[in-house]
Motif scaffolding. Structure first.
Motif, short mmCIF file in Angstrom:
data_model
loop_
_atom_site.label_atom_id
_atom_site.label_comp_id
_atom_site.label_asym_id
_atom_site.label_seq_id
_atom_site.Cartn_x
_atom_site.Cartn_y
_atom_site.Cartn_z
N ALA A 211 0.83 -1.21 0.00
CA ALA A 211 0.00 0.00 0.00
C ALA A 211 0.86 1.26 0.00
CB ALA A 211 -0.92 -0.01 1.23
N TYR A 212 1.89 1.27 0.84
CA TYR A 212 2.78 2.44 0.86
C TYR A 212 3.53 2.55 -0.48
CZ TYR A 212 2.13 3.28 5.86
OH TYR A 212 1.60 3.58 7.09
N GLY A 213 3.88 1.40 -1.07
CA GLY A 213 4.59 1.43 -2.34
C GLY A 213 3.75 1.99 -3.48
N MET A 214 2.41 1.86 -3.35
CA MET A 214 1.52 2.42 -4.36
C MET A 214 1.30 3.91 -4.17
SD MET A 214 -1.34 -0.61 -4.50
CE MET A 214 -2.40 0.32 -5.61
N GLY A 215 1.91 4.48 -3.13
CA GLY A 215 1.80 5.92 -2.89
C GLY A 215 0.75 6.32 -1.89
N TRP A 219 -2.82 7.85 6.44
CA TRP A 219 -4.28 7.91 6.59
C TRP A 219 -4.97 6.90 5.68
CZ3 TRP A 219 -8.15 10.65 9.19
CH2 TRP A 219 -9.41 10.65 8.59
N GLU A 220 -4.57 6.85 4.43
CA GLU A 220 -5.21 5.94 3.47
C GLU A 220 -4.91 4.49 3.80
OE1 GLU A 220 -5.29 8.64 -0.59
OE2 GLU A 220 -3.42 7.65 -0.01
N VAL A 221 -3.69 4.19 4.25
CA VAL A 221 -3.35 2.82 4.62
C VAL A 221 -4.21 2.36 5.79
CG1 VAL A 221 -1.54 1.34 5.58
CG2 VAL A 221 -1.01 2.91 3.72
N VAL A 222 -4.36 3.22 6.78
CA VAL A 222 -5.13 2.86 7.97
C VAL A 222 -6.60 2.63 7.62
CG1 VAL A 222 -5.99 3.71 10.18
CG2 VAL A 222 -3.58 3.95 9.61
#
Length: 321
Positions: A211-215, A219-222
């Motif tokens: 998820a972090y690798g997709m940018g 907030w969005e990951v959580v």
């Protein structure tokens, strides 16, 4: 090495038979343990039901929605304690759940590693504080602050907003539904936080890193990855906190005001089922009085059972998504 005259399969046969016996004993023991729980639960229910029968014969089901509570005239109604129990628990969840989630997210996703353990231990220590200590703190520290600062502020601001004025009206007593709800929120906070942290930790590292690798931002990951992945555990943590709030006695008794009446204002004194039983059981001089208090316990039993049933239903629904 075989002893002369011994069959090569004799030891294996004896060993298999011993294992089967051990397995049968193990299964029967676990079955008895499970049945013991059911027997205890049934025993509690029957005890409460039998001892509360005088109340049900005298008042019928109207005991549940009748507000009047007059020991002098032997007239009793459970509406006020039920109302206080549900409202204080809802206030506790409204305040405690977002704070618990925020703490868990901070500790798992944002907090520097050297601080995670000290802060986590501090949060978990809150769970070890006896409830009477929370009650004393609420009465001697929180209630004066509520009376002199918080409640006057709410009356001067939200008390003049149409629609909210009914919830924030009356005199600033310091004690009442809102104060009890805040104390309960503090009490359930470590339980919900601990479970939330544990379930957040079950999210696969690969899923987070992808998820972090997709940018995605934190907030969005959580909110798009972690919370949907762990929703079953989150529901369980919330219901555990709700169960603690519903049955809390001593802390609520100190700060709720112990008034058998229903008021729309969150600042008004009230009572809960557990507080009523704790306050009045030693003073119950008549059989009907004692029976009415036991009937309150039976109602709390069903409320707790209903909460657990709803929790199982919500978890079952989450499994289908």
């Amino acid at each position: 090495m075989l002893i002369e005259g011994q069959s090569p399969l004799s030891d294996g046969g004896a060993g298999a038979k011993s294992q089967r016996i051990q397995d049968i004993i193990f299964i029967k023991t676990t079955w008895l343990c499970a049945m013991l729980v059911m027997v205890v639960l049934l025993g509690v229910f029957l005890s409460l039901f039998i001892d509360s029968m005088p109340t049900w014969r005298e008042f019928g089901l109207s005991f549940i929605w009748n507000e009047r509570w007059s020991p002098a005239k032997d007239i009793y109604g459970a509406a006020a304690p039920i109302f206080g129990t549900l409202v204080t628990s809802v206030i506790a969840l409204v305040i405690g759940v977002p704070i618990s989630f925020g703490i868990a997210i901070f500790l798992n996703e944002i907090c520097p590693m050297p601080l995670r353990r000290p802060i986590g231990v501090a949060i978990e220590l809150l769970a070890g504080i006896p409830s009477i200590i929370y009650g004393l703190w609420g009465f001697f520290v929180l209630a004066p602050i509520m009376q002199t600062t918080v409640q006057p502020f709410l009356l001067d601001t939200l008390g003049h907003v149409p629609g909210l004025d009914i919830l924030f009206s009356g005199a600033p007593y310091g004690i009442g539904l809102l104060t009890a709800g805040i104390v309960l929120a503090i009490m359930i906070l470590p339980f919900i936080t601990s479970i939330t942290r544990d379930v957040f930790s079950t999210v696969p590292v690969l899923l987070r890193e992808s998820a972090y690798g997709m940018g995605m931002t934190t907030w969005e990951v959580v909110f798009n990855i972690i919370i949907p992945y762990t929703r079953r555990g989150l529901i369980g943590g919330i219901m555990l906190g709700l169960g603690r709030a519903l049955g809390e006695t001593m802390a609520v008794t100190f700060v709720i005001g112990n008034s058998h009446r229903i008021a729309a204002s969150l600042l008004a004194p009230a009572t809960t089922i557990s507080a009523s039983i704790a306050n009045e059981f030693s003073e119950a001089t008549s059989d009907l009085y004692s029976s009415s208090l036991i009937a309150l316990g039976l109602i709390l039993f069903f409320i707790t059972f209903g909460v657990l049933a709803i929790a199982k239903w919500l978890i079952g629904r989450s499994e289908t998504y």
